[in-house]
Scaffold this motif. Structure first.
Motif, mmCIF file in Angstrom:
data_model
loop_
_atom_site.group_PDB
_atom_site.id
_atom_site.type_symbol
_atom_site.label_atom_id
_atom_site.label_comp_id
_atom_site.label_asym_id
_atom_site.label_seq_id
_atom_site.Cartn_x
_atom_site.Cartn_y
_atom_site.Cartn_z
ATOM 1 N N CYS A 40 0.764 -1.159 -0.016
ATOM 2 C CA CYS A 40 0.001 0.109 0.030
ATOM 3 C C CYS A 40 0.868 1.190 0.033
ATOM 4 O O CYS A 40 1.647 1.430 0.784
ATOM 5 C CB CYS A 40 -0.895 -0.103 1.205
ATOM 6 S SG CYS A 40 -1.828 1.678 1.493
ATOM 7 N N HIS A 42 0.168 3.941 1.143
ATOM 8 C CA HIS A 42 -0.005 4.817 1.918
ATOM 9 C C HIS A 42 0.686 4.444 3.307
ATOM 10 O O HIS A 42 1.472 5.023 3.819
ATOM 11 C CB HIS A 42 -1.585 5.014 2.322
ATOM 12 C CG HIS A 42 -1.798 6.195 3.200
ATOM 13 N ND1 HIS A 42 -1.725 7.373 2.914
ATOM 14 C CD2 HIS A 42 -2.633 5.883 4.465
ATOM 15 C CE1 HIS A 42 -2.310 8.064 4.045
ATOM 16 N NE2 HIS A 42 -2.532 7.231 4.860
ATOM 17 N N CYS A 43 0.340 3.244 3.821
ATOM 18 C CA CYS A 43 0.839 2.694 5.028
ATOM 19 C C CYS A 43 2.002 1.718 4.812
ATOM 20 O O CYS A 43 2.475 0.996 5.893
ATOM 21 C CB CYS A 43 -0.216 2.127 5.730
ATOM 22 S SG CYS A 43 -0.896 0.674 5.183
ATOM 23 N N HIS A 45 1.778 -1.467 4.081
ATOM 24 C CA HIS A 45 1.361 -2.671 4.395
ATOM 25 C C HIS A 45 1.511 -3.632 3.025
ATOM 26 O O HIS A 45 1.181 -3.383 1.916
ATOM 27 C CB HIS A 45 -0.138 -2.464 4.756
ATOM 28 C CG HIS A 45 -0.996 -3.658 4.569
ATOM 29 N ND1 HIS A 45 -0.767 -4.862 5.336
ATOM 30 C CD2 HIS A 45 -1.844 -4.057 3.727
ATOM 31 C CE1 HIS A 45 -1.676 -5.806 5.035
ATOM 32 N NE2 HIS A 45 -2.237 -5.391 4.103
ATOM 33 N N CYS A 65 -7.601 0.139 1.340
ATOM 34 C CA CYS A 65 -6.449 -0.818 1.737
ATOM 35 C C CYS A 65 -7.160 -1.469 3.227
ATOM 36 O O CYS A 65 -7.605 -0.900 3.988
ATOM 37 C CB CYS A 65 -5.266 0.243 2.296
ATOM 38 S SG CYS A 65 -3.996 -0.700 3.330
ATOM 39 N N HIS A 67 -5.581 -2.534 5.487
ATOM 40 C CA HIS A 67 -4.665 -2.109 6.892
ATOM 41 C C HIS A 67 -5.338 -0.746 7.243
ATOM 42 O O HIS A 67 -5.591 -0.713 8.561
ATOM 43 C CB HIS A 67 -3.219 -2.266 6.360
ATOM 44 C CG HIS A 67 -2.582 -2.396 7.860
ATOM 45 N ND1 HIS A 67 -2.383 -3.420 8.758
ATOM 46 C CD2 HIS A 67 -1.609 -1.454 8.199
ATOM 47 C CE1 HIS A 67 -1.741 -3.035 9.567
ATOM 48 N NE2 HIS A 67 -1.337 -2.021 9.560
ATOM 49 N N CYS A 68 -4.859 0.273 6.353
ATOM 50 C CA CYS A 68 -4.960 1.725 6.975
ATOM 51 C C CYS A 68 -6.476 2.215 6.254
ATOM 52 O O CYS A 68 -6.617 3.468 6.834
ATOM 53 C CB CYS A 68 -3.760 2.422 6.551
ATOM 54 S SG CYS A 68 -3.620 2.753 4.614
#
Ligand SMILES: [Zn+2]
Length: 250
Positions: A40, A42-43, A45, A65, A67-68
């Motif tokens: 991802c 962004h995070c 992950h 996502c 995760h986040c």
């Protein structure tokens, strides 16, 4: 039984489409395509195999996502969907044949070329070479046309585009090379059809952008994606459309 085969062909395309997403993202950034897992942005992950099922994962995760919960671009499932659809159309047009395989490879290259062109306004030479290699296979083993039609196809649009490019500076070299190698693949008859569709689609979008004053949407003004749509349509139906059009004239 037909429906099972059709869904399988679509799914096969969609799975390859998710790989094309990786290529489209990584190639212009010069990242390795074969190494490294997806994560991802962004995070960071690491994306698990179950989150990589084409189209379905996106729908299941509601475009976020796992995760986040950062939003994932709708572009990814759209490219998977279009790749699946283009494989299905190729199969429906040519059945179980080598022409089908050529059509699927051509569709794949067209999708990657179009998306990278939208992102970077560039068509990389390696893709011209791949279409040229595909064209050689088609011309030598599949085509019903004589070699002269294919050779004329190489020049019939690329030369006029080159002249226009020299005069106006408004057409990229990548587009010219694309029409040359694709013209060789298609033969001149279908090449004219490909360019006609490309110009009509590109023209319609250009007029729409002008009318709605979205001229800052420069990425949509790349000509390559419209040519790619035309080239793919022309590989499937170009000869039929050309023959039909000529019959109107006589
Ligand atoms: Zn995330």
């Amino acid at each position: 039984m037909d429906i099972v085969i059709n869904i399988s062909v679509f799914a096969f395309g969609a799975i390859l489409g998710s790989f094309f997403n990786v290529v489209i993202f990584r190639l212009p950034r010069k990242y390795s395509i074969t190494h490294g897992t997806s994560f991802c942005p962004h995070c960071k992950h690491r994306i698990m195999p179950l989150e990589l099922v084409p189209i379905l994962s996106y729908l299941f995760l509601k475009g976020k996502c796992a995760h986040c919960h950062a939003p994932i671009s709708i572009r990814y499932p759209i490219i998977e969907f279009i790749t699946g659809l283009s494989f299905l159309f190729s199969y429906l047009r040519f059945g179980l044949s080598y022409a089908s395989i050529i059509a699927m490879i051509l569709a794949s290259l067209c999708i990657i070329i179009a998306m990278i062109d939208i992102d970077t306004m560039e068509i990389f030479d390696r893709f011209h070479l791949m279409i040229f290699a595909l064209a050689l296979v088609h011309v030598l083993f599949i085509s019903q046309l004589d070699i002269v039609s294919h050779l004329i196809g190489f020049f019939i649009i690329s030369i006029p585009l080159y002249v226009i490019a020299v005069i106006t500076n408004g057409i990229g070299g990548g587009d010219i090379k694309l029409m040359a190698v694709s013209g060789f693949l298609l033969g001149y008859q279908a090449t004219l059809v490909a360019f006609f569709f490309g110009a009509v689609f590109g023209g319609m979008v250009a007029v729409y952008l002008l009318l709605t004053k979205q001229t800052q949407m420069k990425s949509l003004m790349a000509f390559g994606p419209y040519l790619c749509i035309g080239i793919y349509i022309a590989y499937l139906y170009g000869m039929d459309i050309f023959t039909w059009y000529m019959s109107l004239l006589t």
